[in-house]
Scaffold this motif. Structure first.
Motif, PDB file in Angstrom:
ATOM      1  N   VAL A  58       0.813  -1.219   0.000  1.00 47.68           N
ATOM      2  CA  VAL A  58       0.000   0.000   0.000  1.00 47.68           C
ATOM      3  C   VAL A  58       0.846   1.269   0.000  1.00 47.68           C
ATOM      4  CG1 VAL A  58      -1.958  -1.132   1.116  1.00 47.68           C
ATOM      5  CG2 VAL A  58      -0.280   0.093   2.518  1.00 47.68           C
ATOM      6  N   SER A  59       2.153   1.155   0.225  1.00 45.24           N
ATOM      7  CA  SER A  59       3.005   2.350   0.193  1.00 45.24           C
ATOM      8  C   SER A  59       3.328   2.785  -1.234  1.00 45.24           C
ATOM      9  CB  SER A  59       4.299   2.114   0.973  1.00 45.24           C
ATOM     10  OG  SER A  59       5.165   1.236   0.286  1.00 45.24           O
ATOM     11  N   SER A  60       2.933   1.991  -2.224  1.00 45.07           N
ATOM     12  CA  SER A  60       3.162   2.312  -3.634  1.00 45.07           C
ATOM     13  C   SER A  60       1.848   2.697  -4.299  1.00 45.07           C
ATOM     14  CB  SER A  60       3.769   1.108  -4.362  1.00 45.07           C
ATOM     15  OG  SER A  60       3.665   1.259  -5.767  1.00 45.07           O
ATOM     16  N   TYR A  61       1.771   3.927  -4.802  1.00 45.38           N
ATOM     17  CA  TYR A  61       0.543   4.377  -5.461  1.00 45.38           C
ATOM     18  C   TYR A  61       0.233   3.527  -6.688  1.00 45.38           C
ATOM     19  CZ  TYR A  61      -3.017   7.403  -7.523  1.00 45.38           C
ATOM     20  OH  TYR A  61      -4.190   7.884  -8.045  1.00 45.38           O
ATOM     21  N   GLU A  62       1.234   3.250  -7.490  1.00 49.29           N
ATOM     22  CA  GLU A  62       1.008   2.471  -8.712  1.00 49.29           C
ATOM     23  C   GLU A  62       0.544   1.061  -8.381  1.00 49.29           C
ATOM     24  OE1 GLU A  62       0.851   3.537 -11.829  1.00 49.29           O
ATOM     25  OE2 GLU A  62       1.167   5.533 -10.978  1.00 49.29           O
ATOM     26  N   ALA A  63       1.126   0.462  -7.334  1.00 50.09           N
ATOM     27  CA  ALA A  63       0.699  -0.886  -6.930  1.00 50.09           C
ATOM     28  C   ALA A  63      -0.753  -0.864  -6.479  1.00 50.09           C
ATOM     29  CB  ALA A  63       1.601  -1.409  -5.823  1.00 50.09           C
ATOM     30  N   CYS A  64      -1.144   0.172  -5.744  1.00 49.64           N
ATOM     31  CA  CYS A  64      -2.534   0.291  -5.302  1.00 49.64           C
ATOM     32  C   CYS A  64      -3.476   0.474  -6.490  1.00 49.64           C
ATOM     33  CB  CYS A  64      -2.683   1.460  -4.336  1.00 49.64           C
ATOM     34  SG  CYS A  64      -1.885   1.194  -2.734  1.00 49.64           S
ATOM     35  N   LYS A  65      -3.100   1.356  -7.387  1.00 49.74           N
ATOM     36  CA  LYS A  65      -3.941   1.615  -8.565  1.00 49.74           C
ATOM     37  C   LYS A  65      -4.145   0.343  -9.384  1.00 49.74           C
ATOM     38  CE  LYS A  65      -4.182   4.774 -12.524  1.00 49.74           C
ATOM     39  NZ  LYS A  65      -3.458   5.839 -13.264  1.00 49.74           N
ATOM     40  N   ASP A  66      -3.056  -0.396  -9.627  1.00 53.45           N
ATOM     41  CA  ASP A  66      -3.151  -1.636 -10.402  1.00 53.45           C
ATOM     42  C   ASP A  66      -3.920  -2.713  -9.646  1.00 53.45           C
ATOM     43  OD1 ASP A  66      -1.655  -0.372 -12.332  1.00 53.45           O
ATOM     44  OD2 ASP A  66       0.235  -1.370 -11.821  1.00 53.45           O
ATOM     45  N   GLY A  67      -3.666  -2.822  -8.330  1.00 46.47           N
ATOM     46  CA  GLY A  67      -4.344  -3.827  -7.523  1.00 46.47           C
ATOM     47  C   GLY A  67      -5.835  -3.578  -7.430  1.00 46.47           C
ATOM     48  N   VAL A 104       7.175   3.712   8.038  1.00 46.26           N
ATOM     49  CA  VAL A 104       5.910   3.754   8.770  1.00 46.26           C
ATOM     50  C   VAL A 104       4.983   4.829   8.197  1.00 46.26           C
ATOM     51  CG1 VAL A 104       4.864   4.275  11.013  1.00 46.26           C
ATOM     52  CG2 VAL A 104       6.839   2.745  10.868  1.00 46.26           C
ATOM     53  N   ILE A 105       5.513   6.001   7.905  1.00 50.11           N
ATOM     54  CA  ILE A 105       4.692   7.061   7.317  1.00 50.11           C
ATOM     55  C   ILE A 105       4.168   6.627   5.948  1.00 50.11           C
ATOM     56  CG2 ILE A 105       4.669   9.430   6.437  1.00 50.11           C
ATOM     57  CD1 ILE A 105       4.730   9.277   9.499  1.00 50.11           C
ATOM     58  N   ASP A 106       5.026   6.020   5.149  1.00 44.13           N
ATOM     59  CA  ASP A 106       4.630   5.620   3.794  1.00 44.13           C
ATOM     60  C   ASP A 106       3.506   4.587   3.806  1.00 44.13           C
ATOM     61  OD1 ASP A 106       6.533   7.330   2.811  1.00 44.13           O
ATOM     62  OD2 ASP A 106       7.957   5.763   2.217  1.00 44.13           O
ATOM     63  N   THR A 107       3.555   3.652   4.755  1.00 43.47           N
ATOM     64  CA  THR A 107       2.524   2.614   4.816  1.00 43.47           C
ATOM     65  C   THR A 107       1.292   3.088   5.572  1.00 43.47           C
ATOM     66  OG1 THR A 107       4.132   0.812   4.663  1.00 43.47           O
ATOM     67  CG2 THR A 107       2.006   0.285   5.671  1.00 43.47           C
ATOM     68  N   ASN A 108       1.494   3.638   6.762  1.00 44.12           N
ATOM     69  CA  ASN A 108       0.378   3.897   7.667  1.00 44.12           C
ATOM     70  C   ASN A 108      -0.362   5.199   7.398  1.00 44.12           C
ATOM     71  OD1 ASN A 108       1.660   1.676   8.771  1.00 44.12           O
ATOM     72  ND2 ASN A 108       1.718   2.452  10.844  1.00 44.12           N
ATOM     73  N   LEU A 109       0.256   6.126   6.694  1.00 44.53           N
ATOM     74  CA  LEU A 109      -0.408   7.390   6.374  1.00 44.53           C
ATOM     75  C   LEU A 109      -0.550   7.573   4.868  1.00 44.53           C
ATOM     76  CD1 LEU A 109      -1.700  10.060   7.109  1.00 44.53           C
ATOM     77  CD2 LEU A 109       0.597  11.044   7.389  1.00 44.53           C
ATOM     78  N   THR A 110       0.561   7.566   4.153  1.00 44.56           N
ATOM     79  CA  THR A 110       0.479   7.725   2.697  1.00 44.56           C
ATOM     80  C   THR A 110      -0.306   6.585   2.072  1.00 44.56           C
ATOM     81  OG1 THR A 110       2.625   8.842   2.743  1.00 44.56           O
ATOM     82  CG2 THR A 110       1.829   8.114   0.600  1.00 44.56           C
ATOM     83  N   GLY A 111      -0.280   5.411   2.711  1.00 45.34           N
ATOM     84  CA  GLY A 111      -1.064   4.284   2.225  1.00 45.34           C
ATOM     85  C   GLY A 111      -2.548   4.594   2.132  1.00 45.34           C
ATOM     86  N   LEU A 112      -3.059   5.462   3.028  1.00 42.42           N
ATOM     87  CA  LEU A 112      -4.469   5.837   2.960  1.00 42.42           C
ATOM     88  C   LEU A 112      -4.760   6.642   1.694  1.00 42.42           C
ATOM     89  CD1 LEU A 112      -4.315   4.923   5.944  1.00 42.42           C
ATOM     90  CD2 LEU A 112      -5.916   6.764   6.480  1.00 42.42           C
ATOM     91  N   PHE A 113      -3.854   7.563   1.364  1.00 40.17           N
ATOM     92  CA  PHE A 113      -4.021   8.305   0.105  1.00 40.17           C
ATOM     93  C   PHE A 113      -3.949   7.356  -1.078  1.00 40.17           C
ATOM     94  CE2 PHE A 113      -2.229  10.253  -3.663  1.00 40.17           C
ATOM     95  CZ  PHE A 113      -3.041  11.359  -3.853  1.00 40.17           C
ATOM     96  N   ASN A 114      -2.932   6.487  -1.071  1.00 39.38           N
ATOM     97  CA  ASN A 114      -2.707   5.592  -2.203  1.00 39.38           C
ATOM     98  C   ASN A 114      -3.892   4.670  -2.461  1.00 39.38           C
ATOM     99  OD1 ASN A 114      -0.160   6.707  -2.398  1.00 39.38           O
ATOM    100  ND2 ASN A 114       0.881   4.991  -1.409  1.00 39.38           N
ATOM    101  N   MET A 115      -4.564   4.240  -1.397  1.00 41.17           N
ATOM    102  CA  MET A 115      -5.707   3.345  -1.551  1.00 41.17           C
ATOM    103  C   MET A 115      -7.001   4.099  -1.849  1.00 41.17           C
ATOM    104  SD  MET A 115      -4.950   0.143  -1.405  1.00 41.17           S
ATOM    105  CE  MET A 115      -6.679  -0.323  -1.360  1.00 41.17           C
ATOM    106  N   THR A 116      -7.191   5.219  -1.195  1.00 41.59           N
ATOM    107  CA  THR A 116      -8.476   5.913  -1.311  1.00 41.59           C
ATOM    108  C   THR A 116      -8.588   6.692  -2.615  1.00 41.59           C
ATOM    109  OG1 THR A 116      -8.438   6.142   1.102  1.00 41.59           O
ATOM    110  CG2 THR A 116     -10.073   7.440  -0.094  1.00 41.59           C
ATOM    111  N   HIS A 117      -7.497   7.286  -3.049  1.00 44.43           N
ATOM    112  CA  HIS A 117      -7.546   8.166  -4.227  1.00 44.43           C
ATOM    113  C   HIS A 117      -8.043   7.461  -5.493  1.00 44.43           C
ATOM    114  CE1 HIS A 117      -5.842  10.864  -7.403  1.00 44.43           C
ATOM    115  NE2 HIS A 117      -6.300  11.785  -6.581  1.00 44.43           N
ATOM    116  N   PRO A 118      -7.558   6.251  -5.834  1.00 45.24           N
ATOM    117  CA  PRO A 118      -8.048   5.601  -7.049  1.00 45.24           C
ATOM    118  C   PRO A 118      -9.508   5.150  -6.960  1.00 45.24           C
ATOM    119  CG  PRO A 118      -5.922   4.684  -6.372  1.00 45.24           C
ATOM    120  CD  PRO A 118      -6.435   5.498  -5.228  1.00 45.24           C
TER     121      PRO A 118
END
Length: 242
Positions: A58-67, A104-118
């Motif tokens: 979830v720390s990768s925007y592209e991985a979230c978008k594709d997943g 931790v920031i990339d997974t636990n916080l940025t991960g919310l953006f990465n998952m919710t935005h797409p």
């Protein structure tokens, strides 16, 4: 729930996430669970429950978008998103490295953006959505040795409050749940004396159960909770009263 809705639970094959995935399934949702690394446990969960699992970071925007695109192609548009995935990299601040902070920031916080935005645009178009963010008691009160984790989990609450205001007119609710100490495998693995010390700080005198957090999620996902948005539910046995 008049039609079957699709729910996506990040970190949904273990611990609190597994309980959430199973509770949503029992409530009639089509559920997909993501996981980051443990293939063996994820596949065992899939075999045991029949809930499909998908692997990405979830720390990768592209991985979230594709997943997310894979999940929606296989199961359907996502109506309910539970942002549960999280990691710890604990250390006293003077020993904390930039990598420990960033992971931790990339997974636990940025991960919310990465998952919710797409997912957000589809929810807006369909005029319905539920975003449920699993924060933490330590995001509310802070915790020694967890400057990174506490900062990320506090950020999750701010993200929730801001996004709730944007989603309200589109029929999307956004809420946070802050669990206290829950009897997951991770907590039960700590030495008994340490665990007893934790329980001594909890007014109800016990650890929470993963299923208790899951029931909060099922409620917030339901039509019954349509007037609740921007809220933080503290499920901690009275250990911290915000």
């Amino acid at each position: 729930m008049t039609t079957t809705r699709t729910a996506l639970v990040t970190g949904g094959s273990r611990g609190i996430g597994a309980a959430i995935s199973q509770a949503l399934t029992a409530a009639g949702y089509k559920v997909a669970a993501t996981y980051a690394g443990n293939d063996e446990k994820a596949n065992a969960f899939k075999t045991e429950t029949g809930i499909p699992v998908f692997k990405w970071d979830v720390s990768s925007y592209e991985a979230c978008k594709d997943g997310i695109a894979r999940v929606e192609a296989e199961i359907g548009p996502i109506d309910v998103l539970v942002n549960n995935a999280g990691i710890t990299r604990d250390a006293m601040f003077h020993r904390m490295t930039p990598d420990m902070w960033n992971e931790v920031i990339d997974t636990n916080l940025t991960g919310l953006f990465n998952m919710t935005h797409p997912i957000w645009s589809g929810m807006r178009e369909r005029k319905f959505g539920r975003v449920i963010n699993i924060s933490s008691i330590n995001g509310q009160k802070g915790q020694m040795g967890q400057a990174n984790y506490s900062a990320a989990k506090a950020g999750d609450i701010g993200f929730t409050k801001a996004l709730a205001q944007e989603g309200a007119k589109a029929g999307i609710t956004v809420n946070a749940i802050c669990p206290g100490y829950i009897g997951t495998d991770m907590v039960m693995a700590v030495p008994e004396k340490v665990r007893e010390g934790i329980i001594a700080q909890i007014p109800v005198g016990r650890l929470g159960e993963p299923e208790e957090i899951a029931r909060c999620v099922v409620f917030l996902a339901s039509d019954d909770a349509s007037f609740i948005t921007g809220s933080t539910i503290s499920a901690n046995g009275g250990q911290f009263v915000a």
